[in-house]
Motif scaffolding. Structure first.
Motif, PDB file in Angstrom:
ATOM      1  N   ALA A  54      20.008 -19.289  48.065  1.00  0.00           N
ATOM      2  CA  ALA A  54      20.678 -20.065  48.775  1.00  0.00           C
ATOM      3  C   ALA A  54      20.986 -21.558  47.740  1.00  0.00           C
ATOM      4  CB  ALA A  54      20.089 -20.858  50.009  1.00  0.00           C
ATOM      5  N   GLU A  55      19.716 -21.947  47.252  1.00  0.00           N
ATOM      6  CA  GLU A  55      19.646 -23.253  46.381  1.00  0.00           C
ATOM      7  C   GLU A  55      20.640 -23.079  45.272  1.00  0.00           C
ATOM      8  OE1 GLU A  55      16.715 -26.431  44.098  1.00  0.00           O
ATOM      9  OE2 GLU A  55      15.997 -24.769  45.306  1.00  0.00           O
ATOM     10  N   GLY A  56      20.633 -21.695  44.547  1.00  0.00           N
ATOM     11  CA  GLY A  56      21.473 -21.611  43.303  1.00  0.00           C
ATOM     12  C   GLY A  56      22.692 -21.576  43.743  1.00  0.00           C
ATOM     13  N   PHE A  57      23.122 -21.016  44.774  1.00  0.00           N
ATOM     14  CA  PHE A  57      24.497 -20.956  45.359  1.00  0.00           C
ATOM     15  C   PHE A  57      25.303 -22.428  45.660  1.00  0.00           C
ATOM     16  CE2 PHE A  57      27.648 -21.170  48.863  1.00  0.00           C
ATOM     17  CZ  PHE A  57      28.776 -20.498  48.073  1.00  0.00           C
ATOM     18  N   GLU A  58      24.500 -23.215  46.025  1.00  0.00           N
ATOM     19  CA  GLU A  58      24.682 -24.305  46.366  1.00  0.00           C
ATOM     20  C   GLU A  58      25.067 -25.467  45.138  1.00  0.00           C
ATOM     21  OE1 GLU A  58      26.268 -25.815  48.847  1.00  0.00           O
ATOM     22  OE2 GLU A  58      25.846 -23.912  49.972  1.00  0.00           O
ATOM     23  N   ARG A  59      24.432 -25.090  43.997  1.00  0.00           N
ATOM     24  CA  ARG A  59      24.722 -25.709  42.689  1.00  0.00           C
ATOM     25  C   ARG A  59      25.905 -25.191  42.076  1.00  0.00           C
ATOM     26  NH1 ARG A  59      19.858 -28.001  40.431  1.00  0.00           N
ATOM     27  NH2 ARG A  59      18.099 -27.731  42.048  1.00  0.00           N
ATOM     28  N   ASP A  60      26.780 -26.047  41.525  1.00  0.00           N
ATOM     29  CA  ASP A  60      28.123 -25.641  41.363  1.00  0.00           C
ATOM     30  C   ASP A  60      28.288 -24.871  39.963  1.00  0.00           C
ATOM     31  OD1 ASP A  60      29.259 -26.780  43.576  1.00  0.00           O
ATOM     32  OD2 ASP A  60      29.296 -28.750  43.002  1.00  0.00           O
ATOM     33  N   GLY A  61      27.609 -24.767  39.315  1.00  0.00           N
ATOM     34  CA  GLY A  61      27.748 -23.942  38.090  1.00  0.00           C
ATOM     35  C   GLY A  61      26.957 -22.519  38.299  1.00  0.00           C
ATOM     36  N   THR A  62      27.846 -21.590  37.393  1.00  0.00           N
ATOM     37  CA  THR A  62      27.061 -20.351  37.225  1.00  0.00           C
ATOM     38  C   THR A  62      25.982 -20.041  36.709  1.00  0.00           C
ATOM     39  OG1 THR A  62      28.530 -19.655  35.351  1.00  0.00           O
ATOM     40  CG2 THR A  62      29.490 -19.103  37.501  1.00  0.00           C
ATOM     41  N   GLY A  63      25.736 -20.944  35.578  1.00  0.00           N
ATOM     42  CA  GLY A  63      24.600 -20.986  34.741  1.00  0.00           C
ATOM     43  C   GLY A  63      23.279 -21.224  35.558  1.00  0.00           C
ATOM     44  N   GLU A  64      23.440 -22.072  36.495  1.00  0.00           N
ATOM     45  CA  GLU A  64      22.314 -22.602  37.301  1.00  0.00           C
ATOM     46  C   GLU A  64      22.070 -21.495  38.483  1.00  0.00           C
ATOM     47  OE1 GLU A  64      21.595 -27.038  37.949  1.00  0.00           O
ATOM     48  OE2 GLU A  64      23.714 -26.604  38.376  1.00  0.00           O
ATOM     49  N   PHE A  65      23.079 -21.153  38.947  1.00  0.00           N
ATOM     50  CA  PHE A  65      22.913 -19.865  39.985  1.00  0.00           C
ATOM     51  C   PHE A  65      22.291 -18.695  39.287  1.00  0.00           C
ATOM     52  CE2 PHE A  65      25.724 -17.051  43.091  1.00  0.00           C
ATOM     53  CZ  PHE A  65      24.749 -17.017  43.971  1.00  0.00           C
ATOM     54  N   LYS A  66      22.902 -18.282  38.149  1.00  0.00           N
ATOM     55  CA  LYS A  66      21.839 -17.070  37.452  1.00  0.00           C
ATOM     56  C   LYS A  66      20.637 -17.568  37.311  1.00  0.00           C
ATOM     57  CE  LYS A  66      24.556 -16.938  33.983  1.00  0.00           C
ATOM     58  NZ  LYS A  66      25.459 -16.821  32.744  1.00  0.00           N
ATOM     59  N   GLN A  67      20.330 -18.707  36.817  1.00  0.00           N
ATOM     60  CA  GLN A  67      18.466 -19.246  36.745  1.00  0.00           C
ATOM     61  C   GLN A  67      18.151 -18.917  38.103  1.00  0.00           C
ATOM     62  OE1 GLN A  67      18.351 -23.008  35.291  1.00  0.00           O
ATOM     63  NE2 GLN A  67      16.177 -22.994  35.280  1.00  0.00           N
ATOM     64  N   PHE A  68      18.704 -19.468  39.200  1.00  0.00           N
ATOM     65  CA  PHE A  68      18.069 -19.232  40.411  1.00  0.00           C
ATOM     66  C   PHE A  68      17.882 -17.774  40.969  1.00  0.00           C
ATOM     67  CE2 PHE A  68      18.532 -23.880  40.615  1.00  0.00           C
ATOM     68  CZ  PHE A  68      17.519 -24.366  41.307  1.00  0.00           C
ATOM     69  N   LEU A  69      18.826 -17.041  40.795  1.00  0.00           N
ATOM     70  CA  LEU A  69      18.668 -15.711  41.151  1.00  0.00           C
ATOM     71  C   LEU A  69      17.568 -15.153  40.328  1.00  0.00           C
ATOM     72  CD1 LEU A  69      22.562 -14.801  41.009  1.00  0.00           C
ATOM     73  CD2 LEU A  69      21.028 -14.754  43.205  1.00  0.00           C
ATOM     74  N   ALA A  70      17.501 -15.331  39.186  1.00  0.00           N
ATOM     75  CA  ALA A  70      16.364 -14.783  38.210  1.00  0.00           C
ATOM     76  C   ALA A  70      14.828 -15.260  38.752  1.00  0.00           C
ATOM     77  CB  ALA A  70      16.353 -15.230  36.638  1.00  0.00           C
ATOM     78  N   ILE A  71      14.924 -16.342  39.279  1.00  0.00           N
ATOM     79  CA  ILE A  71      13.531 -16.887  40.024  1.00  0.00           C
ATOM     80  C   ILE A  71      13.324 -16.318  41.168  1.00  0.00           C
ATOM     81  CG2 ILE A  71      12.490 -18.814  41.066  1.00  0.00           C
ATOM     82  CD1 ILE A  71      14.050 -20.539  39.323  1.00  0.00           C
TER      83      ILE A  71
END
Length: 131
Positions: A54-71
């Motif tokens: 959820a948090e990664g999705f709410e970030r607007d960049g794919t790079g951040e989203f990928k990082q949160f998905l990895a976590i």
């Protein structure tokens, strides 16, 4: 892959929610419920999966989203590690562990596929549109 409008639209988040519900049920029974450390750790790990998607999705960049998905993906292994301890202590049955293995594997695979999509999509902006 469809455009996600809300994190609740992400199938991996939906499956992580189901996983978390079962983790709470299993850890709320018998001796497991009284082992506060293990109970709280497995619960936090399962909630972390949902929260990081959820948090990664709410970030607007794919790079951040990928990082949160990895976590979040790492938290699936944490859930399983704690589940093995619960099995070894007699808090859950082998069938419970087998179910957790199946569900965490499914969530992990969904997140890996989403990470691959984000890596290859070229989309850098708002809410991860597909072509």
């Amino acid at each position: 892959m469809p455009t996600f409008r809300r994190f609740e639209d992400i199938e991996a988040w939906q499956k992580a929610r189901e996983l978390t519900k079962v983790v709470y049920q299993l850890s709320g029974r018998g001796h497991f419920a009284k082992d506060f450390g293990l109970r709280d750790q497995i619960r936090r790990a399962s909630v972390s999966i949902m929260a990081n998607i959820a948090e990664g999705f709410e970030r607007d960049g794919t790079g951040e989203f990928k990082q949160f998905l990895a976590i979040a993906k790492g938290s699936t292994a944490e859930v399983l590690s704690h589940a093995y301890v619960a099995l070894d202590q007699g808090f859950i049955r082998q069938s419970d562990l087998d179910w957790l293995i199946q569900k965490t594997s499914a969530v992990r695979s969904m997140m890996a596929a989403l990470m691959k999509y984000l890596r290859n999509s070229g989309t850098k902006g708002f809410k991860f549109k597909s072509a």
